[in-house]
Design an enzyme around this catalytic site. Structure first.
Site, mmCIF file in Angstrom:
data_model
loop_
_atom_site.group_PDB
_atom_site.id
_atom_site.type_symbol
_atom_site.label_atom_id
_atom_site.label_comp_id
_atom_site.label_asym_id
_atom_site.label_seq_id
_atom_site.Cartn_x
_atom_site.Cartn_y
_atom_site.Cartn_z
ATOM 1 N N LYS A 22 0.847 -1.212 0.000
ATOM 2 C CA LYS A 22 0.000 0.000 0.000
ATOM 3 C C LYS A 22 0.873 1.250 0.000
ATOM 4 O O LYS A 22 0.641 2.191 -0.764
ATOM 5 C CB LYS A 22 -0.886 0.002 1.246
ATOM 6 C CG LYS A 22 -1.545 1.346 1.550
ATOM 7 C CD LYS A 22 -2.468 1.304 2.751
ATOM 8 C CE LYS A 22 -1.791 1.524 4.060
ATOM 9 N NZ LYS A 22 -1.442 2.922 4.362
ATOM 10 N N ASN A 23 1.897 1.256 0.855
ATOM 11 C CA ASN A 23 2.695 2.477 1.039
ATOM 12 C C ASN A 23 3.745 2.690 -0.048
ATOM 13 O O ASN A 23 4.471 3.682 -0.003
ATOM 14 C CB ASN A 23 3.312 2.497 2.441
ATOM 15 C CG ASN A 23 2.222 2.626 3.502
ATOM 16 O OD1 ASN A 23 1.061 2.938 3.174
ATOM 17 N ND2 ASN A 23 2.556 2.363 4.742
ATOM 18 N N ARG A 92 -3.839 10.565 4.238
ATOM 19 C CA ARG A 92 -2.574 11.271 4.439
ATOM 20 C C ARG A 92 -1.878 11.564 3.109
ATOM 21 O O ARG A 92 -1.274 12.620 2.926
ATOM 22 C CB ARG A 92 -1.673 10.427 5.345
ATOM 23 C CG ARG A 92 -0.280 10.976 5.575
ATOM 24 C CD ARG A 92 -0.269 12.113 6.527
ATOM 25 N NE ARG A 92 1.088 12.640 6.708
ATOM 26 C CZ ARG A 92 1.367 13.699 7.466
ATOM 27 N NH1 ARG A 92 0.400 14.339 8.081
ATOM 28 N NH2 ARG A 92 2.615 14.153 7.581
ATOM 29 N N CYS A 116 -4.879 8.257 9.544
ATOM 30 C CA CYS A 116 -5.085 7.620 10.858
ATOM 31 C C CYS A 116 -4.788 8.608 11.992
ATOM 32 O O CYS A 116 -3.833 9.377 11.925
ATOM 33 C CB CYS A 116 -4.173 6.409 11.007
ATOM 34 S SG CYS A 116 -4.682 5.045 9.959
ATOM 35 N N ARG A 121 0.941 14.637 13.386
ATOM 36 C CA ARG A 121 1.244 14.447 11.954
ATOM 37 C C ARG A 121 1.284 15.787 11.194
ATOM 38 O O ARG A 121 0.562 15.998 10.215
ATOM 39 C CB ARG A 121 0.263 13.482 11.310
ATOM 40 C CG ARG A 121 0.195 12.142 12.013
ATOM 41 C CD ARG A 121 -0.663 11.157 11.287
ATOM 42 N NE ARG A 121 0.098 10.484 10.221
ATOM 43 C CZ ARG A 121 -0.444 9.536 9.430
ATOM 44 N NH1 ARG A 121 -1.708 9.231 9.551
ATOM 45 N NH2 ARG A 121 0.303 8.950 8.493
ATOM 46 N N PRO A 122 2.113 16.718 11.619
ATOM 47 C CA PRO A 122 2.244 17.974 10.855
ATOM 48 C C PRO A 122 2.869 17.716 9.483
ATOM 49 O O PRO A 122 3.299 16.599 9.190
ATOM 50 C CB PRO A 122 3.178 18.812 11.730
ATOM 51 C CG PRO A 122 3.970 17.825 12.505
ATOM 52 C CD PRO A 122 3.048 16.652 12.739
ATOM 53 N N ASP A 124 5.237 20.065 8.264
ATOM 54 C CA ASP A 124 6.311 21.083 8.195
ATOM 55 C C ASP A 124 7.529 20.628 7.395
ATOM 56 O O ASP A 124 8.108 21.408 6.625
ATOM 57 C CB ASP A 124 6.733 21.500 9.606
ATOM 58 C CG ASP A 124 7.133 20.304 10.475
ATOM 59 O OD1 ASP A 124 6.511 19.227 10.341
ATOM 60 O OD2 ASP A 124 8.065 20.433 11.272
ATOM 61 N N ASP A 303 4.179 0.436 11.969
ATOM 62 C CA ASP A 303 2.925 -0.102 11.424
ATOM 63 C C ASP A 303 2.641 -1.519 11.880
ATOM 64 O O ASP A 303 1.575 -2.054 11.551
ATOM 65 C CB ASP A 303 2.946 -0.048 9.892
ATOM 66 C CG ASP A 303 2.940 1.378 9.399
ATOM 67 O OD1 ASP A 303 3.235 1.603 8.210
ATOM 68 O OD2 ASP A 303 2.680 2.283 10.212
ATOM 69 N N ARG A 395 -9.126 -0.150 4.493
ATOM 70 C CA ARG A 395 -8.336 0.913 3.832
ATOM 71 C C ARG A 395 -6.955 0.377 3.462
ATOM 72 O O ARG A 395 -6.325 0.860 2.526
ATOM 73 C CB ARG A 395 -8.170 2.111 4.769
ATOM 74 C CG ARG A 395 -9.410 2.950 4.934
ATOM 75 C CD ARG A 395 -9.131 4.128 5.839
ATOM 76 N NE ARG A 395 -7.826 4.690 5.510
ATOM 77 C CZ ARG A 395 -7.011 5.211 6.428
ATOM 78 N NH1 ARG A 395 -7.364 5.245 7.691
ATOM 79 N NH2 ARG A 395 -5.846 5.713 6.082
HETATM 80 C C1 EPZ Z 1 4.085 6.871 6.233
HETATM 81 O O1 EPZ Z 1 3.356 7.897 6.875
HETATM 82 C C2 EPZ Z 1 3.134 5.686 6.160
HETATM 83 N N1 EPZ Z 1 1.964 6.031 5.362
HETATM 84 C C3 EPZ Z 1 2.691 5.292 7.559
HETATM 85 O O2 EPZ Z 1 1.863 4.136 7.454
HETATM 86 C C4 EPZ Z 1 3.934 4.920 8.369
HETATM 87 O O3 EPZ Z 1 3.544 4.621 9.704
HETATM 88 C C5 EPZ Z 1 4.917 6.098 8.370
HETATM 89 O O4 EPZ Z 1 5.230 6.480 7.008
HETATM 90 C C6 EPZ Z 1 6.223 5.755 9.069
HETATM 91 O O5 EPZ Z 1 6.811 4.645 8.464
HETATM 92 C C7 EPZ Z 1 2.067 6.012 4.017
HETATM 93 O O6 EPZ Z 1 3.109 5.742 3.461
HETATM 94 C C8 EPZ Z 1 0.820 6.326 3.252
HETATM 95 P P1 EPZ Z 1 6.319 10.137 8.354
HETATM 96 P P2 EPZ Z 1 3.969 9.396 6.916
HETATM 97 O O7 EPZ Z 1 6.232 11.392 7.581
HETATM 98 O O8 EPZ Z 1 4.667 9.686 5.647
HETATM 99 C C9 EPZ Z 1 6.489 13.301 11.861
HETATM 100 C C10 EPZ Z 1 -0.034 2.816 7.809
HETATM 101 O O9 EPZ Z 1 -0.501 2.314 8.839
HETATM 102 N N2 EPZ Z 1 6.447 14.307 10.775
HETATM 103 O O10 EPZ Z 1 7.513 9.256 8.198
HETATM 104 O O11 EPZ Z 1 2.889 10.306 7.371
HETATM 105 C C11 EPZ Z 1 5.156 12.574 11.997
HETATM 106 O O12 EPZ Z 1 4.251 13.314 12.786
HETATM 107 C C12 EPZ Z 1 0.472 4.242 7.829
HETATM 108 O O13 EPZ Z 1 0.100 2.214 6.700
HETATM 109 C C13 EPZ Z 1 6.596 15.659 11.100
HETATM 110 O O14 EPZ Z 1 6.775 16.009 12.262
HETATM 111 O O15 EPZ Z 1 5.040 9.235 8.087
HETATM 112 C C14 EPZ Z 1 5.544 11.293 12.646
HETATM 113 O O16 EPZ Z 1 5.673 11.476 14.033
HETATM 114 C C15 EPZ Z 1 0.271 4.929 9.169
HETATM 115 N N3 EPZ Z 1 6.546 16.585 10.108
HETATM 116 C C16 EPZ Z 1 6.930 10.999 12.040
HETATM 117 O O17 EPZ Z 1 7.409 12.247 11.530
HETATM 118 C C17 EPZ Z 1 6.346 16.224 8.789
HETATM 119 O O18 EPZ Z 1 6.328 17.123 7.916
HETATM 120 C C18 EPZ Z 1 6.894 9.988 10.905
HETATM 121 O O19 EPZ Z 1 6.088 10.501 9.901
HETATM 122 C C19 EPZ Z 1 6.189 14.863 8.480
HETATM 123 C C20 EPZ Z 1 6.250 13.914 9.487
#
Ligand code: EPZ
Length: 414
Positions: A22-23, A92, A116, A121-122, A124, A303, A395
């Site tokens: 999916k990802n 997302r 989710c 999940r900002p 920035d 995950d 989903r």
């Molecule tokens: C991806 O989410 C995956 N989703 C998530 O899977 C997965 O848990 C995550 O990566 C971590 O591996 C998809 O690929 C669609 P991140 P993503 O940006 O990109 C913080 C599932 O269950 N952060 O790596 O949103 C954020 O808040 C889903 O399949 C910022 O602070 O994850 C988090 O604490 C859930 N600012 C951490 O980084 C930003 O601009 C990791 O987020 C972006 C992220």
């Protein structure tokens, strides 16, 4: 699907094949916007989030269709470079349309993404990356606007964010100059996404390393691509088998991509072997407590944290599980406690005291992986478990209840 009804106590047995990740598929759908030619994503499961991403592309003028298990996209007629609040709020990955539409049309407007409820999940880091790559970014209260085609540059990610890495790649592959992304995410899905971009004619090097280099090209062409298997789906079924004392074979995923999980399953109760690309799992002894903590790849994947907490709940001894990626990814704890689990959460750490058994109850899938964790708990619980909110599970998993039923579980979708 409204709910899953599970009668616990059956050992899982047999073999299961996972779908495309999916990802990995979701950013590929966004990337299809970058070419006027047709792209085909093969073995693409029509799960909720994938269908939502195709709706987003169609709302911008693209054409999409599922045919023989493949997703066909034609983005020749992209006429709109903004996405509605409703569609952005549904997942997302809508935020990736910033990099994709800015790369294609020189501008983009989206609303804050949904997804989710597992943390703040900002976005920035996404916006910093797009700004650094040459776009002007306006972050209003609910809308985010990107102006100007990215021109390339050096991006230093404070955190190896998966999504921000993908947005930076989307914005840089057709930028004028050379870009470098430092401290990028190293997940297998990122390497696969880069494989897709390069199949479209992009020039991206170093995926999986500490710096990804992108040489911008004038245009991308269509591609036909088979994504990697879903390691999180595979891990979910392996944990489901372990909690039931079962013995299964999982096909379609690279075992190296979930070695952090298979190592834990061996510590817990299993024998794991790999042959011809198939992972063989066998429960060989009583389940024992284990410790783990989640982190960016190759650490234990966030995950699979909810799912392995269900296993820890019925493993003898005390397991300590720390969630380092999402600050509030604990929706599953209250639901497991309803089934008789003994779990305390302090900050980002779960202390799980194993109990002899869980008891069937009516529980809720608060998010995608919480839902998977509740199904896993229901498979082992005494009596009947009803998991409400099954649509959350759908989903991210295609036909989970059918695949589990084929493995011998007493589960049906209602
Ligand atoms: C991806 O989410 C995956 N989703 C998530 O899977 C997965 O848990 C995550 O990566 C971590 O591996 C998809 O690929 C669609 P991140 P993503 O940006 O990109 C913080 C599932 O269950 N952060 O790596 O949103 C954020 O808040 C889903 O399949 C910022 O602070 O994850 C988090 O604490 C859930 N600012 C951490 O980084 C930003 O601009 C990791 O987020 C972006 C992220």
């Amino acid at each position: 699907m409204e709910k899953f009804v599970i009668n616990g106590g059956r050992k899982l047995k047999g073999s299961v094949k996972v779908d495309s990740a999916k990802n990995a598929v979701l950013p590929m759908i966004a990337a299809a916007v970058l070419t006027e030619e047709e792209t085909v994503i093969k073995n693409c499961p029509p799960i909720g989030d994938v269908v939502k991403m195709t709706e987003i592309l169609r709302s911008c003028g693209a054409k999409t269709a599922f045919c023989d298990g493949n997703l066909i996209i034609n983005a020749r007629d992209i006429s709109i470079n903004s996405v509605s609040e409703k569609l952005c709020g549904s997942l997302r990955t809508s935020v990736l349309m910033l990099g994709a539409l800015a790369g294609r049309t020189g501008g983009a407007a989206v609303y804050r993404p949904g997804g989710c409820n597992i943390g703040k999940r900002p976005v920035d880091i996404h916006l910093y990356a797009l700004k650094t790559l040459g776009s002007s970014v306006y972050d209003e209260s609910d809308r985010i606007i990107c102006c100007g085609k990215p021109s390339g540059g050096d991006v230093y990610l404070d955190f190896p964010s998966v999504g921000a890495t993908e947005n930076a790649l989307l914005a840089s592959v057709t930028a004028k100059g050379v870009s470098r992304i430092f401290n990028p995410a190293k997940e297998p899905e990122i390497e696969d996404f880069v494989g897709f971009l390069n199949a479209m004619g992009a020039k991206v090097y170093g995926a999986g390393s500490s710096c990804i280099r992108v040489e911008g090209v004038k245009r991308l062409h269509g591609a036909e691509y088979t994504p990697i298997g879903d390691r999180i789906e595979a891990g979910t079924y392996l944990i489901a088998s372990a909690i039931t004392g079962g013995e299964i074979a999982v096909e379609g995923v690279n075992a190296e991509n979930i070695s952090s999980l298979t190592g834990k399953l061996c510590d817990n109760s299993c024998q794991i072997s790999v042959g011809n690309g198939i992972i063989y799992q066998k429960s060989i002894r009583e389940r024992k407590a284990f410790d783990t903590e989640t982190g960016p790849y190759p650490s234990f994947p966030t995950d699979l944290q909810a799912q392995i907490t269900s296993l820890a709940a019925v493993s003898e001894g005390t397991s300590v599980i720390r969630e380092n990626v999402f600050e509030t990814r604990f929706g599953h704890v209250s639901e497991l406690v309803k089934m008789g689990a003994d779990i305390a959460v302090d900050g980002r750490t779960e202390t799980v005291r194993g109990v002899k058994k869980l008891y069937g109850a009516v529980v809720s899938a608060k998010d995608l992986r919480c839902g998977a964790a509740m199904v896993i708990a229901g498979l082992a619980a005494e009596g009947q478990t009803i998991v409400l909110g099954a649509h959350h599970v759908e989903r991210g998993y295609y036909g989970m209840h059918k695949k589990l039923a084929e493995l011998g579980a007493d589960i049906r979708g209602v």
